[in-house]
Design a protein around this motif. Sequence first.
Motif, PDB file in Angstrom:
ATOM      1  N   ARG A  12      23.401  66.728  30.664  1.00  0.00           N
ATOM      2  CA  ARG A  12      24.336  66.950  31.765  1.00  0.00           C
ATOM      3  C   ARG A  12      25.746  67.180  31.255  1.00  0.00           C
ATOM      4  O   ARG A  12      26.565  67.757  31.941  1.00  0.00           O
ATOM      5  CB  ARG A  12      24.311  65.750  32.703  1.00  0.00           C
ATOM      6  CG  ARG A  12      22.946  65.547  33.350  1.00  0.00           C
ATOM      7  CD  ARG A  12      22.975  64.391  34.265  1.00  0.00           C
ATOM      8  NE  ARG A  12      24.112  64.569  35.165  1.00  0.00           N
ATOM      9  CZ  ARG A  12      24.173  64.091  36.379  1.00  0.00           C
ATOM     10  NH1 ARG A  12      23.193  63.405  36.864  1.00  0.00           N
ATOM     11  NH2 ARG A  12      25.237  64.290  37.136  1.00  0.00           N
ATOM     12  N   ARG A  42      26.551  76.496  30.738  1.00  0.00           N
ATOM     13  CA  ARG A  42      26.194  76.628  32.160  1.00  0.00           C
ATOM     14  C   ARG A  42      24.733  77.070  32.296  1.00  0.00           C
ATOM     15  O   ARG A  42      23.981  76.529  33.103  1.00  0.00           O
ATOM     16  CB  ARG A  42      27.140  77.613  32.843  1.00  0.00           C
ATOM     17  CG  ARG A  42      26.952  77.683  34.342  1.00  0.00           C
ATOM     18  CD  ARG A  42      27.966  78.622  34.991  1.00  0.00           C
ATOM     19  NE  ARG A  42      29.281  77.993  35.041  1.00  0.00           N
ATOM     20  CZ  ARG A  42      30.388  78.522  34.530  1.00  0.00           C
ATOM     21  NH1 ARG A  42      30.371  79.690  33.918  1.00  0.00           N
ATOM     22  NH2 ARG A  42      31.531  77.880  34.634  1.00  0.00           N
ATOM     23  N   GLN A  80      26.492  70.329  33.093  1.00  0.00           N
ATOM     24  CA  GLN A  80      27.368  70.264  34.259  1.00  0.00           C
ATOM     25  C   GLN A  80      28.832  70.051  33.934  1.00  0.00           C
ATOM     26  O   GLN A  80      29.699  70.324  34.763  1.00  0.00           O
ATOM     27  CB  GLN A  80      26.870  69.166  35.208  1.00  0.00           C
ATOM     28  CG  GLN A  80      25.487  69.448  35.730  1.00  0.00           C
ATOM     29  CD  GLN A  80      24.933  68.299  36.546  1.00  0.00           C
ATOM     30  OE1 GLN A  80      25.600  67.300  36.781  1.00  0.00           O
ATOM     31  NE2 GLN A  80      23.701  68.435  36.970  1.00  0.00           N
ATOM     32  N   THR A 138      34.545  70.675  34.610  1.00  0.00           N
ATOM     33  CA  THR A 138      33.292  70.739  35.347  1.00  0.00           C
ATOM     34  C   THR A 138      32.797  72.178  35.328  1.00  0.00           C
ATOM     35  O   THR A 138      33.578  73.105  35.495  1.00  0.00           O
ATOM     36  CB  THR A 138      33.469  70.258  36.793  1.00  0.00           C
ATOM     37  OG1 THR A 138      33.943  68.905  36.746  1.00  0.00           O
ATOM     38  CG2 THR A 138      32.183  70.328  37.575  1.00  0.00           C
TER      39      THR A 138
END
Length: 162
Positions: free
Chosen positions: A80, A111, A116, A161
Amino acid sequence: MSLRIVVDDLTGAPTRALIAAHLAGMHENSPPESVHALDLGALTAPGITVWSAWRDDDLVGIGALAELDGDGDGDGDGARRGELKSMRVDDRFRGTGAGRALLRHIIAHARARGIQSLWLETGSEDAFIPARALYASEGFVECGPFAAYAPDPLSTFMTRTL
């Protein structure tokens, strides 16, 4: 600048020389306890992918993505969070957009792997102003230490992010 960016197996002399120059530069600008750059051996660990950027036969730069969680096999499944490592553009190509192209390439691959968020550590001294400006212009914001990092006045931590 037209670049060819490829996954690098770290066996070529130009790549090894740029990694050595990167490490030497980090040690010139920071005391040993504040140098978090990975050496050649560490860059070959599972869960780390290294890319090199080329213009014709000239190595322009390198950059790596390390999984911070997941199964550590480098394919991103389950990871993640990822960390940018060993971003370096050869001095001859600084200011040409090569660093931005390499950074965007790594972001796109992170990505695509389902990562994430991306994290990084860079220096806080003046020599690192261009790096911090590049990361900020690509959406990274300063944050506190992450993973195994400890607070260090010579380190700037950033995240983004995806």
